[in-house]
Design a protein around this motif. Structure first.
Motif, PDB file in Angstrom:
ATOM      1  N   PHE A   1      15.202  18.665   7.157  1.00 39.52           N
ATOM      2  CA  PHE A   1      15.458  17.948   5.901  1.00 39.52           C
ATOM      3  C   PHE A   1      16.801  18.345   5.308  1.00 39.52           C
ATOM      4  O   PHE A   1      17.615  17.487   4.936  1.00 39.52           O
TER       5      PHE A   1
ATOM      6  N   GLY B   1      19.714  17.028   7.272  1.00 47.61           N
ATOM      7  CA  GLY B   1      19.890  15.611   6.969  1.00 47.61           C
ATOM      8  C   GLY B   1      20.542  15.385   5.622  1.00 47.61           C
ATOM      9  O   GLY B   1      21.461  14.567   5.484  1.00 47.61           O
TER      10      GLY B   1
ATOM     11  N   LEU C   1      20.047  10.305   9.797  1.00 45.42           N
ATOM     12  CA  LEU C   1      18.777   9.597  10.018  1.00 45.42           C
ATOM     13  C   LEU C   1      17.784  10.348  10.917  1.00 45.42           C
ATOM     14  O   LEU C   1      16.629  10.532  10.521  1.00 45.42           O
TER      15      LEU C   1
ATOM     16  N   LEU D   1      16.333  13.450   9.138  1.00 46.40           N
ATOM     17  CA  LEU D   1      15.406  13.105   8.056  1.00 46.40           C
ATOM     18  C   LEU D   1      14.104  12.546   8.631  1.00 46.40           C
ATOM     19  O   LEU D   1      13.017  12.850   8.126  1.00 46.40           O
ATOM     20  N   GLN D   2      14.218  11.743   9.684  1.00 43.95           N
ATOM     21  CA  GLN D   2      13.008  11.226  10.336  1.00 43.95           C
ATOM     22  C   GLN D   2      12.147  12.380  10.843  1.00 43.95           C
ATOM     23  O   GLN D   2      10.929  12.392  10.645  1.00 43.95           O
TER      24      GLN D   2
ATOM     25  N   SER E   1      12.061  15.384   9.807  1.00 49.38           N
ATOM     26  CA  SER E   1      11.480  16.143   8.690  1.00 49.38           C
ATOM     27  C   SER E   1      10.200  15.485   8.204  1.00 49.38           C
ATOM     28  O   SER E   1       9.242  16.175   7.839  1.00 49.38           O
ATOM     29  N   THR E   2      10.152  14.143   8.202  1.00 48.98           N
ATOM     30  CA  THR E   2       8.938  13.461   7.746  1.00 48.98           C
ATOM     31  C   THR E   2       7.813  13.597   8.767  1.00 48.98           C
ATOM     32  O   THR E   2       6.638  13.558   8.398  1.00 48.98           O
TER      33      THR E   2
ATOM     34  N   GLN F   1      13.857  10.393   0.694  1.00 47.73           N
ATOM     35  CA  GLN F   1      15.239  10.498   1.180  1.00 47.73           C
ATOM     36  C   GLN F   1      15.422   9.782   2.520  1.00 47.73           C
ATOM     37  O   GLN F   1      16.464   9.165   2.757  1.00 47.73           O
ATOM     38  N   TYR F   2      14.414   9.847   3.377  1.00 50.17           N
ATOM     39  CA  TYR F   2      14.481   9.129   4.650  1.00 50.17           C
ATOM     40  C   TYR F   2      14.505   7.620   4.392  1.00 50.17           C
ATOM     41  O   TYR F   2      15.299   6.886   4.997  1.00 50.17           O
TER      42      TYR F   2
ATOM     43  N   CYS G   1      17.898   6.591   3.161  1.00 51.64           N
ATOM     44  CA  CYS G   1      18.884   6.608   4.243  1.00 51.64           C
ATOM     45  C   CYS G   1      18.719   5.376   5.135  1.00 51.64           C
ATOM     46  O   CYS G   1      19.698   4.749   5.532  1.00 51.64           O
TER      47      CYS G   1
ATOM     48  N   VAL H   1       8.578   3.207   4.831  1.00 52.90           N
ATOM     49  CA  VAL H   1       8.664   4.632   4.487  1.00 52.90           C
ATOM     50  C   VAL H   1       8.503   4.831   2.979  1.00 52.90           C
ATOM     51  O   VAL H   1       7.795   5.738   2.529  1.00 52.90           O
TER      52      VAL H   1
END
Length: 217
Positions: free
Chosen positions: A106, A109, A122, A125-126, A128-129, A141-142, A145, A158
Motif C-alpha cells: 500500500f 503504491g 496500480l 495498490l491492487q 494491498s487490497t 485508494q486503489y 487510481c 472497487v
C-alpha cells in the motif's frame, strides 16, 4: 511478556515514554537485536525525533541487513517528510528483503502516486487490497487510481466494495458519483452524490457534482 511485546502494547495505548523505556531495556538486554532497534526507532518517529529514529533504523540494518521492517519504517518516515523518492527506495528494499505485507504494498503504491506514477502504482495498490481485503482505505485508494487511469468499470467495483465496508466514506461515494457520471448514468451518479452529502453536508465537490447532474437531467 518480553520487553518488545510490552513496548508494543504501550505504543498501542499511546504511552510513548513507557514504550521507549521498554524498548531501551530490550536493547540493553540484547544489544544485537535488530527488532528492538526498529521498535525504538518507531517510538522516536511517533514523537517527531526523526533524525534519531533514522540512526536506530540504520543500526538495525547493520545488525541485520535482511531486516525488511527497518526499510519499511524508514520508508514511512521519508513519506511523512514528503521525501518520496527516498520513501520509494526503502519500500522497494523492504519488498526485496521479503516484507510482502499489505501495508508495504500500500505505501509503495501511495508513494508512486505522489511521484505521479499512477500506472506503476496500480499493481501495488491492487496487491494491498488482496492482502488487506477488509481495509476500506486500501480499496478507496486503489479505486481512485483505477479511475485516474480511466478503468472506470473496475473503479466502480472497487469503490462499491469500499463503501460496503465503510458506509460513512463520503469521498468514496463522491468518487462513485463521478464514475457513474462518466458512465452517463445520471440517476446513479445523483444517488451517490446525495449519499456523500448525507454523510458530509459540506462536501463541496459532491455538492458541485449534484448541481451539474441536476442541471443536465
Amino acid at each position: 511478556m518480553d520487553k518488545n511485546q510490552e513496548g508494543i502494547q504501550f505504543m498501542q495505548e499511546g504511552k510513548w515514554e513507557e514504550a521507549a523505556r521498554a524498548f531501551m531495556e530490550a536493547i540493553e538486554q540484547n544489544p544485537q537485536d535488530a527488532v528492538s532497534h526498529i521498535n525504538f526507532g518507531n517510538v522516536l518517529t511517533a514523537v517527531g525525533e526523526t533524525e534519531k529514529a533514522l540512526k536506530f533504523y540504520d543500526r538495525a540494518l547493520e545488525l541485520d541487513p535482511e531486516a525488511g521492517a527497518a526499510y519499511f519504517s524508514k520508508g514511512n518516515l521519508f513519506y511523512d517528510q514528503e521525501c518520496f523518492e527516498d520513501a520509494k527506495q526503502n519500500f522497494e528494499q523492504a519488498l526485496k528483503k521479503g516484507l510482502e505485507s499489505g501495508d508495504n504494498y500500500f505505501m509503495l503504491g501511495m508513494t508512486l502516486l505522489q511521484l505521479d506514477q499512477a500506472r506503476f502504482a496500480l499493481p501495488y495498490l491492487q496487491r494491498s487490497t488482496e492482502l488487506l481485503p477488509e481495509d476500506s482505505e486500501a480499496l478507496f485508494q486503489y479505486g481512485l487510481c483505477l479511475a485516474r487511469e480511466e478503468y472506470i468499470d473496475e473503479a466502480v467495483g472497487v469503490l462499491e466494495r469500499c463503501v460496503a465496508l465503510d458506509p460513512g466514506h463520503a469521498d468514496a461515494f463522491y468518487n462513485l458519483g463521478v464514475a457513474y457520471g462518466f458512465r452517463e448514468d445520471a440517476e446513479k451518479a445523483l444517488e451517490m452524490f446525495n449519499k456523500a452529502l448525507e454523510i458530509q453536508p459540506d462536501h463541496l465537490l459532491a455538492g458541485h457534482g449534484k448541481k451539474l447532474i441536476e442541471a443536465n437531467m
